[in-house]
Motif scaffolding. Structure first.
Motif, mmCIF file in Angstrom:
data_model
loop_
_atom_site.group_PDB
_atom_site.id
_atom_site.type_symbol
_atom_site.label_atom_id
_atom_site.label_comp_id
_atom_site.label_asym_id
_atom_site.label_seq_id
_atom_site.Cartn_x
_atom_site.Cartn_y
_atom_site.Cartn_z
ATOM 1 N N ALA A 82 1.313 -1.402 0.081
ATOM 2 C CA ALA A 82 -0.482 0.066 0.167
ATOM 3 C C ALA A 82 0.680 1.057 -0.133
ATOM 4 O O ALA A 82 1.909 1.411 0.836
ATOM 5 N N PRO A 83 0.382 2.900 -0.463
ATOM 6 C CA PRO A 83 1.308 3.356 -1.042
ATOM 7 C C PRO A 83 1.529 4.373 0.551
ATOM 8 O O PRO A 83 3.216 4.729 0.674
ATOM 9 N N PHE A 84 1.236 4.046 1.432
ATOM 10 C CA PHE A 84 1.387 4.265 2.997
ATOM 11 C C PHE A 84 2.129 3.125 3.565
ATOM 12 O O PHE A 84 1.812 3.645 4.912
ATOM 13 N N HIS A 85 2.484 2.075 3.369
ATOM 14 C CA HIS A 85 3.048 0.986 4.630
ATOM 15 C C HIS A 85 3.399 1.504 5.062
ATOM 16 O O HIS A 85 5.327 2.073 4.600
ATOM 17 N N GLN A 86 3.552 1.358 6.284
ATOM 18 C CA GLN A 86 4.629 1.257 7.459
ATOM 19 C C GLN A 86 4.729 3.448 7.866
ATOM 20 O O GLN A 86 6.469 3.365 7.490
#
Length: 348
Positions: free
Chosen positions: A176-180
């Motif tokens: 996902a683009p905002f992973h972590q």
């Protein structure tokens, strides 16, 4: 004048507890970090961001607090408009009003913020509230992630949201683009004792008091949602006939409050289809619905499994229903507004 404040942004003295979370949030902002702030609706996230963090930030005349609310965005253009308006709201303090002949794309606005920050005269704090709404817009996550990644490292960014099922997909799923992305802070339920002290500090202004057991009862009856608790406590406080507050009084005043608000709840429910109303009423009468595809629930609603799932997913997206897990990690669904739940239980 109400002493239990609701239906508006809270000032610092009206926010109960969350001291540790606020301190952590402030520390991360001071460190120019990226932060994601989680919390159910009506838990005070916006009040904390605007009236505590934003207020502290703008004590320095050269600091700009840009607050964008994404609750109603439905397109990339909506995001661009909201960010441009937020920037314009923030700049007049510095004698500047940005004149847009055409609303620039949000990535260009963020680029301009970065440029102003780099000049060294101004410092920016960016807040994106109800951020999960961009998950419904094609390409929005990737484009915004890229634009934020290009910002200077000394610009703190706070992403705030209330819909866990959408936020989970945005931040916790690999690829996902905002992973972590960012440090996580979560506003959980307020401690029973802390809320009891808060309630009594305000009831005392009307020579009333609530014991701990009754306070726990009212908090649990109202799903421990601060906004709803404050409404009913104020309703109790202003009743001169009440001397001793017990469970009977709590139940009576909750029903009275819901009864005088019946037209409001009727209006809310008129926005749903008959099938959606059936599902909503069934969840309300169960209190906690553990098995929405089981025969008992399906019989209550007279719907198929797929039909119930489709409606539940819409309710989750609209924050009409919340999904939780209990201590044994069993999922259940509950009406988001406990007072609407009372209305459905007694009048449907």
């Amino acid at each position: 004048m109400s002493v239990f404040v609701y239906d508006r942004i809270l000032d610092e003295q009206d926010i109960c507890n969350f001291k540790k979370e606020i301190a952590r949030l402030q520390q991360h902002v001071n460190n120019d970090d990226c932060i994601r702030l989680y919390g159910l609706r009506n838990f005070g996230k916006t009040s904390i961001l605007k009236n505590l963090i934003g207020h502290q930030w703008t004590k320095d005349v050269n600091n700009i607090f840009i607050y964008s609310d994404f609750y109603n965005v439905r397109s990339l253009e909506d995001i661009s408009l909201e960010l441009s308006l937020a920037l314009n709201r923030a700049m007049p303090r510095h004698g500047q009003l940005l004149d847009f002949i055409k609303i620039p794309p949000f990535d260009l606005t963020l680029e301009n913020i970065g440029r102003l920050n780099k000049e060294g005269k101004l410092r920016f704090l960016l807040v994106f509230d109800e951020f999960q709404e961009i998950a419904k817009i094609p390409k929005a996550e990737a484009k915004l992630r890229g634009a934020l990644q290009d910002l200077a490292a000394n610009i703190p960014v706070v992403i705030s949201g209330s819909k866990y099922h959408l936020l989970h997909k945005m931040f916790d799923v690999p690829k996902a683009p905002f992973h972590q992305w960012g440090f996580t802070i979560e506003l959980n339920y307020i401690d029973y004792e802390a809320y009891t002290k808060y309630i009594n500090s305000r009831l005392s202004q009307s020579d009333k008091e609530i014991d701990f057991e009754t306070s726990v009862y009212i908090q649990d009856r109202l799903h421990r949602i601060p906004e709803s608790i404050n409404k009913i406590c104020e309703f109790i406080r202003i009743d001169p006939s009440i001397k001793k507050i017990d469970r009977t009084i709590v139940d009576k005043k909750i029903l009275e409050f819901v009864d005088i608000s019946r037209s409001n709840y009727g209006t809310i429910l008129s926005n749903f289809t008959p099938k959606e109303n059936k599902v909503l009423t069934s969840i309300a009468k169960q209190g906690k619905s553990y098995n929405i595809t089981g025969s008992q629930f399906l019989n209550l609603t007279d719907l198929s499994k797929s039909g119930v799932h489709a409606i539940i997913n819409r309710f989750l997206d609209q924050s009409v229903v919340y999904r939780f897990e209990d201590g044994e990690h069993q999922a259940y669904y509950q009406i988001a507004d406990p007072l609407l739940e009372v209305f459905l239980t007694h009048y449907r």
